[in-house]
Scaffold this motif. Structure first.
Motif, PDB file in Angstrom:
ATOM      1  N   ILE A 126       0.834  -1.197   0.000  1.00 23.25           N
ATOM      2  CA  ILE A 126       0.000   0.000   0.000  1.00 23.25           C
ATOM      3  C   ILE A 126       0.870   1.249   0.000  1.00 23.25           C
ATOM      4  O   ILE A 126       0.623   2.202  -0.749  1.00 23.25           O
ATOM      5  N   ARG A 127       1.909   1.248   0.840  1.00 23.47           N
ATOM      6  CA  ARG A 127       2.786   2.417   0.911  1.00 23.47           C
ATOM      7  C   ARG A 127       3.529   2.628  -0.403  1.00 23.47           C
ATOM      8  O   ARG A 127       3.601   3.753  -0.917  1.00 23.47           O
ATOM      9  N   LEU A 128       4.066   1.565  -0.975  1.00 23.89           N
ATOM     10  CA  LEU A 128       4.808   1.685  -2.232  1.00 23.89           C
ATOM     11  C   LEU A 128       3.906   2.138  -3.374  1.00 23.89           C
ATOM     12  O   LEU A 128       4.327   2.895  -4.253  1.00 23.89           O
ATOM     13  N   SER A 129       2.662   1.683  -3.348  1.00 24.10           N
ATOM     14  CA  SER A 129       1.718   2.092  -4.380  1.00 24.10           C
ATOM     15  C   SER A 129       1.527   3.601  -4.362  1.00 24.10           C
ATOM     16  O   SER A 129       1.530   4.266  -5.409  1.00 24.10           O
ATOM     17  N   GLY A 130       1.369   4.161  -3.175  1.00 29.35           N
ATOM     18  CA  GLY A 130       1.224   5.609  -3.060  1.00 29.35           C
ATOM     19  C   GLY A 130       2.498   6.335  -3.434  1.00 29.35           C
ATOM     20  O   GLY A 130       2.467   7.393  -4.074  1.00 29.35           O
ATOM     21  N   GLU A 131       3.636   5.784  -3.048  1.00 31.11           N
ATOM     22  CA  GLU A 131       4.920   6.426  -3.335  1.00 31.11           C
ATOM     23  C   GLU A 131       5.215   6.458  -4.826  1.00 31.11           C
ATOM     24  O   GLU A 131       5.954   7.335  -5.294  1.00 31.11           O
ATOM     25  N   PHE A 132       4.644   5.532  -5.595  1.00 31.96           N
ATOM     26  CA  PHE A 132       4.809   5.567  -7.045  1.00 31.96           C
ATOM     27  C   PHE A 132       4.230   6.868  -7.602  1.00 31.96           C
ATOM     28  O   PHE A 132       4.847   7.547  -8.435  1.00 31.96           O
ATOM     29  N   HIS A 133       3.053   7.231  -7.141  1.00 36.97           N
ATOM     30  CA  HIS A 133       2.395   8.443  -7.622  1.00 36.97           C
ATOM     31  C   HIS A 133       3.136   9.696  -7.149  1.00 36.97           C
ATOM     32  O   HIS A 133       3.213  10.692  -7.882  1.00 36.97           O
ATOM     33  N   ILE A 134       3.668   9.637  -5.940  1.00 36.88           N
ATOM     34  CA  ILE A 134       4.452  10.765  -5.433  1.00 36.88           C
ATOM     35  C   ILE A 134       5.733  10.922  -6.257  1.00 36.88           C
ATOM     36  O   ILE A 134       6.141  12.046  -6.582  1.00 36.88           O
ATOM     37  N   LEU A 135       6.353   9.807  -6.624  1.00 35.57           N
ATOM     38  CA  LEU A 135       7.557   9.853  -7.460  1.00 35.57           C
ATOM     39  C   LEU A 135       7.245  10.474  -8.812  1.00 35.57           C
ATOM     40  O   LEU A 135       8.020  11.301  -9.322  1.00 35.57           O
ATOM     41  N   LEU A 136       6.132  10.098  -9.415  1.00 32.02           N
ATOM     42  CA  LEU A 136       5.726  10.702 -10.687  1.00 32.02           C
ATOM     43  C   LEU A 136       5.684  12.228 -10.558  1.00 32.02           C
ATOM     44  O   LEU A 136       6.205  12.957 -11.414  1.00 32.02           O
ATOM     45  N   ALA A 137       5.065  12.692  -9.480  1.00 30.49           N
ATOM     46  CA  ALA A 137       4.934  14.142  -9.269  1.00 30.49           C
ATOM     47  C   ALA A 137       6.297  14.794  -9.075  1.00 30.49           C
ATOM     48  O   ALA A 137       6.555  15.888  -9.596  1.00 30.49           O
ATOM     49  N   GLU A 138       7.174  14.147  -8.337  1.00 30.04           N
ATOM     50  CA  GLU A 138       8.510  14.702  -8.106  1.00 30.04           C
ATOM     51  C   GLU A 138       9.291  14.822  -9.408  1.00 30.04           C
ATOM     52  O   GLU A 138      10.093  15.750  -9.578  1.00 30.04           O
ATOM     53  N   LEU A 139       9.060  13.898 -10.335  1.00 30.72           N
ATOM     54  CA  LEU A 139       9.785  13.911 -11.600  1.00 30.72           C
ATOM     55  C   LEU A 139       9.371  15.067 -12.505  1.00 30.72           C
ATOM     56  O   LEU A 139      10.068  15.376 -13.478  1.00 30.72           O
TER      57      LEU A 139
END
Length: 229
Positions: free
Chosen positions: A127-140
């Motif tokens: 669950i945490r990694l799933s959310g962090e994927f979207h946060i990574l997209l935004a950071e990029l």
């Protein structure tokens, strides 16, 4: 606050936030300052500052005579959060289709591999990694303001899912994340946004939102039919 105290406060905040995202801390759970301080080996002042940061993000609510508790978003608020998330992540996808940092795809692929490694093994981490994927997209996107807002709204969605979700499918999440990356790589904004919207729709669909309050008459009528038989 001194730099050392600020660093410790951030560490406590990060761990509490992680516990909420991984759904270890459930909506409605009390977070007394003395208990937080005791468990993390810090002062009540530092615990209070960490809780205030979480409150500012909508993850914690300070209630009179009860102190801090993990937030319990209403259904109306949940719908609003998902609506805002869709708008923000559409902009993320649009920006990335127009330009990805040199190592962006490498970072995304590496993250998806991390998700695949815990597929079906560790629900909270998944669950945490799933959310962090979207946060990574935004950071990029290299837009710090957009990344901050996406991080906040994704975290609030995790809290919402903790309260309302019927299930979490790590298999679906990983597969859908791969599709999103492939779509962005193609540079087709319309297709990439469509895939993102379907993905977020599937996430929201795992929440058990009732379209209207339960009606006692309709409930009792079903049991009344059994009595009539």
């Amino acid at each position: 606050m001194s730099e050392a105290k600020d660093t410790v406060t951030t560490a406590v905040y990060d761990l509490l936030r992680k516990a909420i995202i991984e759904q270890a801390l459930k909506p409605g759970m009390r977070l007394p300052e003395d208990t937080v301080g005791e468990q993390f080996g810090v002062s009540r002042t530092i615990a209070r500052h960490a809780l205030v940061r979480l409150e500012n993000e909508g993850l914690v609510v300070a209630r009179r005579n009860r102190g801090a508790v993990v937030a319990e978003p209403s259904e109306a608020e949940a719908h609003q959060v998902f609506d805002v998330r869709r708008l923000l992540e559409n902009e993320v996808v649009r920006l990335l289709c127009r330009g990805m940092p040199p190592i962006g795809y490498d970072r995304l692929v590496a993250h998806i591999r991390s998700e695949e490694a815990v597929r079906g093994k560790d629900g909270p981490v998944s669950i945490r990694l799933s959310g962090e994927f979207h946060i990574l997209l935004a950071e990029l996107t290299e837009n710090a303001v957009l990344a901050r807002y996406v991080s906040e709204v994704v975290t609030r969605c995790s809290l919402i899912m903790s309260l309302y979700a019927r299930s979490h499918s790590s298999d679906c999440a990983v597969d859908e994340h791969t599709q999103i990356v492939d779509a962005i790589r193609s540079g087709d904004e319309t297709r990439a946004i469509d895939i993102m919207n379907r993905h977020l729709g599937a996430v929201k669909g795992r929440a058990n939102f009732s379209t209207e309050p339960d009606d006692v008459r309709s409930i009792l009528s079903q049991y009344g039919k059994e009595l009539a038989q």
